[in-house]
Design a protein around this motif. Sequence first.
Motif, PDB file in Angstrom:
ATOM      1  N   ASN A 165      53.284  16.794  96.120  1.00  0.00           N
ATOM      2  CA  ASN A 165      53.840  18.127  95.735  1.00  0.00           C
ATOM      3  C   ASN A 165      53.785  19.285  96.788  1.00  0.00           C
ATOM      4  O   ASN A 165      54.108  20.528  96.336  1.00  0.00           O
ATOM      5  CB  ASN A 165      52.974  18.647  94.499  1.00  0.00           C
ATOM      6  CG  ASN A 165      51.345  18.759  94.771  1.00  0.00           C
ATOM      7  OD1 ASN A 165      51.010  18.794  95.993  1.00  0.00           O
ATOM      8  ND2 ASN A 165      50.449  18.215  93.844  1.00  0.00           N
ATOM      9  N   GLY A 166      53.804  18.835  97.884  1.00  0.00           N
ATOM     10  CA  GLY A 166      53.999  19.938  99.037  1.00  0.00           C
ATOM     11  C   GLY A 166      52.905  20.711  99.513  1.00  0.00           C
ATOM     12  O   GLY A 166      52.874  21.533 100.348  1.00  0.00           O
ATOM     13  N   LEU A 167      51.805  20.450  98.807  1.00  0.00           N
ATOM     14  CA  LEU A 167      50.594  21.508  98.793  1.00  0.00           C
ATOM     15  C   LEU A 167      49.886  21.292 100.211  1.00  0.00           C
ATOM     16  O   LEU A 167      49.274  22.255 100.626  1.00  0.00           O
ATOM     17  CB  LEU A 167      49.574  21.253  97.841  1.00  0.00           C
ATOM     18  CG  LEU A 167      49.928  22.264  96.554  1.00  0.00           C
ATOM     19  CD1 LEU A 167      48.946  21.870  95.285  1.00  0.00           C
ATOM     20  CD2 LEU A 167      49.430  23.592  96.809  1.00  0.00           C
ATOM     21  N   GLY A 168      49.863  20.125 100.525  1.00  0.00           N
ATOM     22  CA  GLY A 168      49.021  19.883 101.870  1.00  0.00           C
ATOM     23  C   GLY A 168      49.569  20.541 103.060  1.00  0.00           C
ATOM     24  O   GLY A 168      48.448  21.046 103.698  1.00  0.00           O
ATOM     25  N   THR A 209      50.078  15.597 104.422  1.00  0.00           N
ATOM     26  CA  THR A 209      49.739  14.179 104.000  1.00  0.00           C
ATOM     27  C   THR A 209      50.942  13.505 103.606  1.00  0.00           C
ATOM     28  O   THR A 209      51.984  13.891 103.131  1.00  0.00           O
ATOM     29  CB  THR A 209      48.641  14.303 102.733  1.00  0.00           C
ATOM     30  OG1 THR A 209      49.402  14.801 101.721  1.00  0.00           O
ATOM     31  CG2 THR A 209      47.410  15.026 103.040  1.00  0.00           C
ATOM     32  N   PRO A 241      41.525  16.939  91.979  1.00  0.00           N
ATOM     33  CA  PRO A 241      40.935  17.918  91.051  1.00  0.00           C
ATOM     34  C   PRO A 241      40.968  19.169  91.187  1.00  0.00           C
ATOM     35  O   PRO A 241      41.274  20.112  90.398  1.00  0.00           O
ATOM     36  CB  PRO A 241      39.903  17.333  90.358  1.00  0.00           C
ATOM     37  CG  PRO A 241      39.241  16.542  91.567  1.00  0.00           C
ATOM     38  CD  PRO A 241      40.411  16.229  92.140  1.00  0.00           C
ATOM     39  N   SER A 242      40.968  19.558  92.423  1.00  0.00           N
ATOM     40  CA  SER A 242      40.608  20.879  92.754  1.00  0.00           C
ATOM     41  C   SER A 242      42.144  21.958  92.683  1.00  0.00           C
ATOM     42  O   SER A 242      42.201  22.945  92.729  1.00  0.00           O
ATOM     43  CB  SER A 242      40.521  21.190  94.262  1.00  0.00           C
ATOM     44  OG  SER A 242      39.302  20.213  94.583  1.00  0.00           O
ATOM     45  N   VAL A 243      43.315  20.867  92.798  1.00  0.00           N
ATOM     46  CA  VAL A 243      44.670  21.658  92.892  1.00  0.00           C
ATOM     47  C   VAL A 243      45.563  21.101  91.693  1.00  0.00           C
ATOM     48  O   VAL A 243      46.528  21.850  91.427  1.00  0.00           O
ATOM     49  CB  VAL A 243      45.317  21.320  94.065  1.00  0.00           C
ATOM     50  CG1 VAL A 243      44.581  22.353  95.377  1.00  0.00           C
ATOM     51  CG2 VAL A 243      45.418  19.991  94.648  1.00  0.00           C
ATOM     52  N   ARG A 301      46.502   9.256  93.476  1.00  0.00           N
ATOM     53  CA  ARG A 301      47.366   9.304  94.599  1.00  0.00           C
ATOM     54  C   ARG A 301      46.604   8.807  95.665  1.00  0.00           C
ATOM     55  O   ARG A 301      45.323   9.044  95.923  1.00  0.00           O
ATOM     56  CB  ARG A 301      47.868  10.734  94.710  1.00  0.00           C
ATOM     57  CG  ARG A 301      48.641  11.083  93.487  1.00  0.00           C
ATOM     58  CD  ARG A 301      49.363  12.441  93.741  1.00  0.00           C
ATOM     59  NE  ARG A 301      48.406  13.418  94.310  1.00  0.00           N
ATOM     60  CZ  ARG A 301      48.695  14.380  94.955  1.00  0.00           C
ATOM     61  NH1 ARG A 301      49.969  14.825  95.314  1.00  0.00           N
ATOM     62  NH2 ARG A 301      48.074  15.319  95.544  1.00  0.00           N
ATOM     63  N   GLU A 360      46.646   9.633  99.765  1.00  0.00           N
ATOM     64  CA  GLU A 360      47.316  10.412 100.620  1.00  0.00           C
ATOM     65  C   GLU A 360      46.661  10.428 101.969  1.00  0.00           C
ATOM     66  O   GLU A 360      45.325  10.364 102.002  1.00  0.00           O
ATOM     67  CB  GLU A 360      46.843  12.055 100.160  1.00  0.00           C
ATOM     68  CG  GLU A 360      47.373  12.471  98.826  1.00  0.00           C
ATOM     69  CD  GLU A 360      47.006  13.721  98.562  1.00  0.00           C
ATOM     70  OE1 GLU A 360      47.533  14.863  99.227  1.00  0.00           O
ATOM     71  OE2 GLU A 360      45.820  13.998  98.041  1.00  0.00           O
ATOM     72  N   ARG A 420      33.196  10.120 101.768  1.00  0.00           N
ATOM     73  CA  ARG A 420      32.590  10.963 100.674  1.00  0.00           C
ATOM     74  C   ARG A 420      33.470  10.587  99.344  1.00  0.00           C
ATOM     75  O   ARG A 420      34.619  10.444  99.326  1.00  0.00           O
ATOM     76  CB  ARG A 420      32.276  12.181 101.183  1.00  0.00           C
ATOM     77  CG  ARG A 420      33.709  12.918 101.014  1.00  0.00           C
ATOM     78  CD  ARG A 420      33.562  14.308 101.167  1.00  0.00           C
ATOM     79  NE  ARG A 420      34.912  15.093 101.629  1.00  0.00           N
ATOM     80  CZ  ARG A 420      35.628  15.495 100.552  1.00  0.00           C
ATOM     81  NH1 ARG A 420      35.313  15.548  99.350  1.00  0.00           N
ATOM     82  NH2 ARG A 420      36.909  15.992 100.754  1.00  0.00           N
ATOM     83  N   GLN A 454      35.747  15.413  95.256  1.00  0.00           N
ATOM     84  CA  GLN A 454      34.923  16.272  94.486  1.00  0.00           C
ATOM     85  C   GLN A 454      35.983  17.522  94.002  1.00  0.00           C
ATOM     86  O   GLN A 454      37.171  17.668  94.512  1.00  0.00           O
ATOM     87  CB  GLN A 454      33.994  17.360  95.454  1.00  0.00           C
ATOM     88  CG  GLN A 454      33.094  16.495  95.991  1.00  0.00           C
ATOM     89  CD  GLN A 454      32.305  17.514  97.219  1.00  0.00           C
ATOM     90  OE1 GLN A 454      32.337  16.848  98.269  1.00  0.00           O
ATOM     91  NE2 GLN A 454      31.730  18.497  97.054  1.00  0.00           N
TER      92      GLN A 454
HETATM   93  C1  LIG Z   1      40.923  14.312 103.675  1.00  0.00           C
HETATM   94  C2  LIG Z   1      41.345  14.689 102.493  1.00  0.00           C
HETATM   95  C3  LIG Z   1      40.322  15.080 101.580  1.00  0.00           C
HETATM   96  C4  LIG Z   1      40.335  15.495 100.148  1.00  0.00           C
HETATM   97  N1  LIG Z   1      39.584  15.812  99.416  1.00  0.00           N
HETATM   98  C5  LIG Z   1      39.803  16.142  98.302  1.00  0.00           C
HETATM   99  C6  LIG Z   1      38.960  16.433  97.423  1.00  0.00           C
HETATM  100  O1  LIG Z   1      37.505  16.515  97.585  1.00  0.00           O
HETATM  101  N2  LIG Z   1      38.962  17.230  96.091  1.00  0.00           N
HETATM  102  C7  LIG Z   1      40.408  17.491  95.847  1.00  0.00           C
HETATM  103  O2  LIG Z   1      40.692  17.974  94.733  1.00  0.00           O
HETATM  104  N3  LIG Z   1      41.585  17.149  96.674  1.00  0.00           N
HETATM  105  C8  LIG Z   1      41.132  16.797  97.814  1.00  0.00           C
HETATM  106  N4  LIG Z   1      42.182  16.207  98.884  1.00  0.00           N
HETATM  107  C9  LIG Z   1      43.698  16.401  98.237  1.00  0.00           C
HETATM  108  C10 LIG Z   1      44.224  17.564  98.527  1.00  0.00           C
HETATM  109  O3  LIG Z   1      43.885  18.707  97.560  1.00  0.00           O
HETATM  110  C11 LIG Z   1      45.849  17.396  98.823  1.00  0.00           C
HETATM  111  O4  LIG Z   1      46.103  17.039  99.881  1.00  0.00           O
HETATM  112  C12 LIG Z   1      46.535  18.422  98.389  1.00  0.00           C
HETATM  113  O5  LIG Z   1      46.554  18.548  96.947  1.00  0.00           O
HETATM  114  C13 LIG Z   1      48.102  18.215  98.833  1.00  0.00           C
HETATM  115  O6  LIG Z   1      48.801  17.323  98.279  1.00  0.00           O
HETATM  116  P1  LIG Z   1      50.107  17.017  98.279  1.00  0.00           P
HETATM  117  O7  LIG Z   1      50.097  16.027  99.355  1.00  0.00           O
HETATM  118  O8  LIG Z   1      50.600  16.410  96.990  1.00  0.00           O
HETATM  119  O9  LIG Z   1      50.831  18.205  98.798  1.00  0.00           O
HETATM  120  C14 LIG Z   1      42.059  15.828  99.858  1.00  0.00           C
HETATM  121  C15 LIG Z   1      43.051  15.548 100.849  1.00  0.00           C
HETATM  122  C16 LIG Z   1      42.455  15.101 102.045  1.00  0.00           C
HETATM  123  C17 LIG Z   1      43.877  14.682 103.035  1.00  0.00           C
END
Ligand SMILES: Cc1cc2nc3c(=O)[nH]c(=O)nc-3n(C[C@H](O)[C@H](O)[C@H](O)COP(=O)(O)O)c2cc1C
Length: 128
Positions: free
Chosen positions: A18-21, A28, A66-68, A75, A77, A101, A104
């Motif tokens: 979804n481009g958030l990364g 990612t 779950p945070s976003v 998924r 990533e 880990r 979370q």
């Molecule tokens: C190393 C790594 C750890 C992550 N850990 C979490 C996490 O603990 N909790 C969470 O909600 N998202 C986690 N994410 C996901 C990010 O929220 C995610 O990369 C973001 O939503 C971007 O998504 P997109 O690729 O669809 O744009 C993690 C992503 C990465 C790369």
Amino acid sequence: MKTNTLNIKLVGEVIYGNGLGRTLGFPTANLRASDSLSGVGSGVWAAIATIDGTEHPAVVNIGRSPSVVENGDVRIEAHLLDFEGNLYGRTLEIELRQFIRPEQKFASREALCAQITLDCESARKALI
Ligand SMILES: Cc1cc2nc3c(=O)[nH]c(=O)nc-3n(C[C@H](O)[C@H](O)[C@H](O)COP(=O)(O)O)c2cc1C
């Protein structure tokens, strides 16, 4: 790069997330995840990502972000530690090497970003 005995490989085409990364500062590459993967390997891993035969150290999240995202799909990533560029449509192989880990739910983007920064450091130590 260090090697160990864990040998879980995931292979697929890089699809759009979804481009958030990118806005979080951690672009990612997303792999299509089959339903059968649900729960398997869930969490954050140090991994080796291979593109066109070249290996890159990476940190991988397998989960629902779950945070976003609310009620998102599982998924896969990968954030490559030493690579910048467009991977969409390319074939990516991910070898999970070391569990870092569980995934979370963070209360803020800042807290998520701070943890991902630590995850990158952990992955570097595990892999390089
Ligand atoms: C190393 C790594 C750890 C992550 N850990 C979490 C996490 O603990 N909790 C969470 O909600 N998202 C986690 N994410 C996901 C990010 O929220 C995610 O990369 C973001 O939503 C971007 O998504 P997109 O690729 O669809 O744009 C993690 C992503 C990465 C790369």
